[in-house]
Design an enzyme around this catalytic site. Sequence first.
Site, short mmCIF file in Angstrom:
data_model
loop_
_atom_site.label_atom_id
_atom_site.label_comp_id
_atom_site.label_asym_id
_atom_site.label_seq_id
_atom_site.Cartn_x
_atom_site.Cartn_y
_atom_site.Cartn_z
N ASP A 1 -9.40 -112.90 -20.84
CA ASP A 1 -9.43 -114.38 -20.91
C ASP A 1 -10.76 -114.84 -21.50
O ASP A 1 -10.83 -115.84 -22.22
CB ASP A 1 -9.24 -114.96 -19.50
CG ASP A 1 -8.55 -116.32 -19.51
OD1 ASP A 1 -8.43 -116.91 -20.59
OD2 ASP A 1 -8.15 -116.79 -18.44
N CYS B 1 -8.74 -120.63 -23.22
CA CYS B 1 -7.48 -120.29 -23.88
C CYS B 1 -7.45 -121.08 -25.18
O CYS B 1 -7.52 -122.31 -25.17
CB CYS B 1 -6.28 -120.66 -23.01
SG CYS B 1 -4.71 -120.46 -23.86
P1 HMG Z 1 5.26 -115.86 -32.70
O1 HMG Z 1 4.10 -115.69 -33.63
O2 HMG Z 1 5.31 -117.18 -32.02
O3 HMG Z 1 6.64 -115.64 -33.45
O4 HMG Z 1 5.19 -114.72 -31.60
P2 HMG Z 1 7.47 -114.35 -33.88
O5 HMG Z 1 8.14 -113.73 -32.69
O6 HMG Z 1 8.32 -114.84 -34.98
O7 HMG Z 1 6.43 -113.29 -34.47
C1 HMG Z 1 5.58 -113.57 -35.57
C2 HMG Z 1 4.82 -112.32 -35.93
O8 HMG Z 1 4.17 -111.79 -34.79
C3 HMG Z 1 5.72 -111.19 -36.45
O9 HMG Z 1 4.95 -110.45 -37.41
C4 HMG Z 1 5.93 -110.33 -35.23
O10 HMG Z 1 6.23 -108.99 -35.54
C5 HMG Z 1 4.57 -110.43 -34.59
P3 HMG Z 1 4.97 -110.79 -38.98
O11 HMG Z 1 6.42 -110.69 -39.36
O12 HMG Z 1 4.41 -112.19 -39.14
O13 HMG Z 1 4.07 -109.76 -39.58
N1 HMG Z 1 4.58 -110.18 -33.14
C6 HMG Z 1 3.73 -109.34 -32.53
N2 HMG Z 1 2.73 -108.55 -32.98
C7 HMG Z 1 2.06 -107.82 -32.09
N3 HMG Z 1 2.32 -107.85 -30.76
C8 HMG Z 1 3.29 -108.63 -30.26
C9 HMG Z 1 4.05 -109.41 -31.17
N4 HMG Z 1 5.07 -110.28 -31.02
C10 HMG Z 1 5.39 -110.74 -32.23
N5 HMG Z 1 3.53 -108.67 -28.95
C11 HMG Z 1 4.05 -114.48 -29.51
C12 HMG Z 1 5.33 -114.92 -30.21
C13 HMG Z 1 4.23 -114.71 -28.03
C14 HMG Z 1 3.81 -113.01 -29.78
C15 HMG Z 1 2.85 -115.33 -30.07
O14 HMG Z 1 3.14 -116.68 -29.90
C16 HMG Z 1 1.52 -114.99 -29.46
O15 HMG Z 1 1.02 -113.89 -29.61
N6 HMG Z 1 0.87 -115.98 -28.80
C17 HMG Z 1 -0.47 -115.79 -28.25
C18 HMG Z 1 -0.48 -116.26 -26.87
C19 HMG Z 1 -1.78 -115.91 -26.16
O16 HMG Z 1 -2.22 -114.78 -26.16
N7 HMG Z 1 -2.39 -116.95 -25.50
C20 HMG Z 1 -3.53 -116.74 -24.68
C21 HMG Z 1 -3.19 -116.02 -23.42
S1 HMG Z 1 -2.41 -117.03 -22.17
C22 HMG Z 1 -3.75 -117.69 -21.27
O17 HMG Z 1 -4.87 -117.55 -21.69
C23 HMG Z 1 -3.47 -118.35 -19.94
C24 HMG Z 1 -3.84 -117.47 -18.74
O18 HMG Z 1 -5.20 -117.09 -18.77
C25 HMG Z 1 -3.55 -118.22 -17.43
C26 HMG Z 1 -4.15 -119.62 -17.38
O19 HMG Z 1 -5.36 -119.78 -17.58
O20 HMG Z 1 -3.35 -120.54 -17.12
C27 HMG Z 1 -3.00 -116.18 -18.73
MG MG Z 2 -6.84 -118.33 -18.09
#
Ligand code: HMG
Ligand code: MG
Length: 294
Positions: free
Chosen positions: A12, A236
């Site tokens: 995070d 985030c």
């Molecule tokens: P997407 O980009 O929305 O859409 O992915 P997609 O499914 O069409 O995929 C697009 C591209 O991503 C494709 O590749 C997929 O193969 C690739 P391209 O054809 O463009 O070359 N892809 C991946 N590559 C590697 N690993 C994967 C993966 N999945 C798809 N797993 C996705 C959906 C969810 C993956 C995307 O939206 C994403 O990675 N989002 C990032 C979210 C994130 O990490 N946010 C921060 C963490 S959450 C947080 O901080 C809150 C927390 O701390 C709690 C709190 O504080 O409340 C937990």
């Molecule tokens: Mg968080």
Amino acid sequence: MKVKVVEVGPRDGLQNEPESIASQDKIKFIEALADAGLREIEASSFVNPKRIPQLADAAEVFAGLKPRQGVAYSALVPNMKGMERALACGVRRVAVFTAASETFTQRNIGMSIGESLDAFRPVMEAAQAHGVSVRGYVSTCFVCPYEGEISAENVVRVASDLHALGCDEISLGDTIGAAAPTDVQRTVGMVLSALPAKKIALHFHDTYGTALANVYAGLQLGITTFDSSAGGLGGCPYAPGASGNLATEDLVYLLQRMGIECGVDLGKVAEASSGIARILGRDLPGKQWKRLQG
Ligand code: HMG
Ligand code: MG
């Protein structure tokens, strides 16, 4: 009483840094946190590297971590693609993540809440088949940066759904650090009418300086697992206004002062934070970290 501290700084914290840091430096940071007595450390994320380039080296980080008895190095996994990458690295604990707000879920992972739960089903099956344990996150449990106030009923529903899917622990996130103890009493109190306290973790960001007060409210409700990040690193990128997490040193100080055991050495966490502060070239926000710098 004993509390489990889940260290989320390497994930995070570092996901929100403008610059990526070297995998070797991340590995040293994580090892130093394990040396400080932290037993669960969120080491990275297997997400789309275009969305979070800072953690694109998750495989290198896991490859460099020496397994340690009693220490779990975990990672975020949003879908099957992420789970396959995690399994290929031998990860033994993963976390799926969704939210109590539809708009935040859409901005963060490009899915509705319902679609995210559907995406987690095969992840849970694969986890079970490989003996991997799964935590579930519910973000924006109190206030959403897009929708404002979030109703406690939404949080209860999503937390219960994650539990029903097989998550062994549900972490309730105050993603933008806006909650006050009265919000914790109301929302977490309502979640506790559906799920036992030992299944719940609280994940506070400290944007408005209320995180420790919220921990106290959680303790009063019987919660014994809290997330924090070394030095107060964190945020985030998809939650405007989210600053660092509650600092691990500040959490550990509060617990020690209250006579609550957590098995973490405050001075050693601060040393780990100092290492990462040197690499980032800036001071960290944690109060105890600053105090220990002399
Ligand atoms: P997407 O980009 O929305 O859409 O992915 P997609 O499914 O069409 O995929 C697009 C591209 O991503 C494709 O590749 C997929 O193969 C690739 P391209 O054809 O463009 O070359 N892809 C991946 N590559 C590697 N690993 C994967 C993966 N999945 C798809 N797993 C996705 C959906 C969810 C993956 C995307 O939206 C994403 O990675 N989002 C990032 C979210 C994130 O990490 N946010 C921060 C963490 S959450 C947080 O901080 C809150 C927390 O701390 C709690 C709190 O504080 O409340 C937990
Ligand atoms: Mg968080």
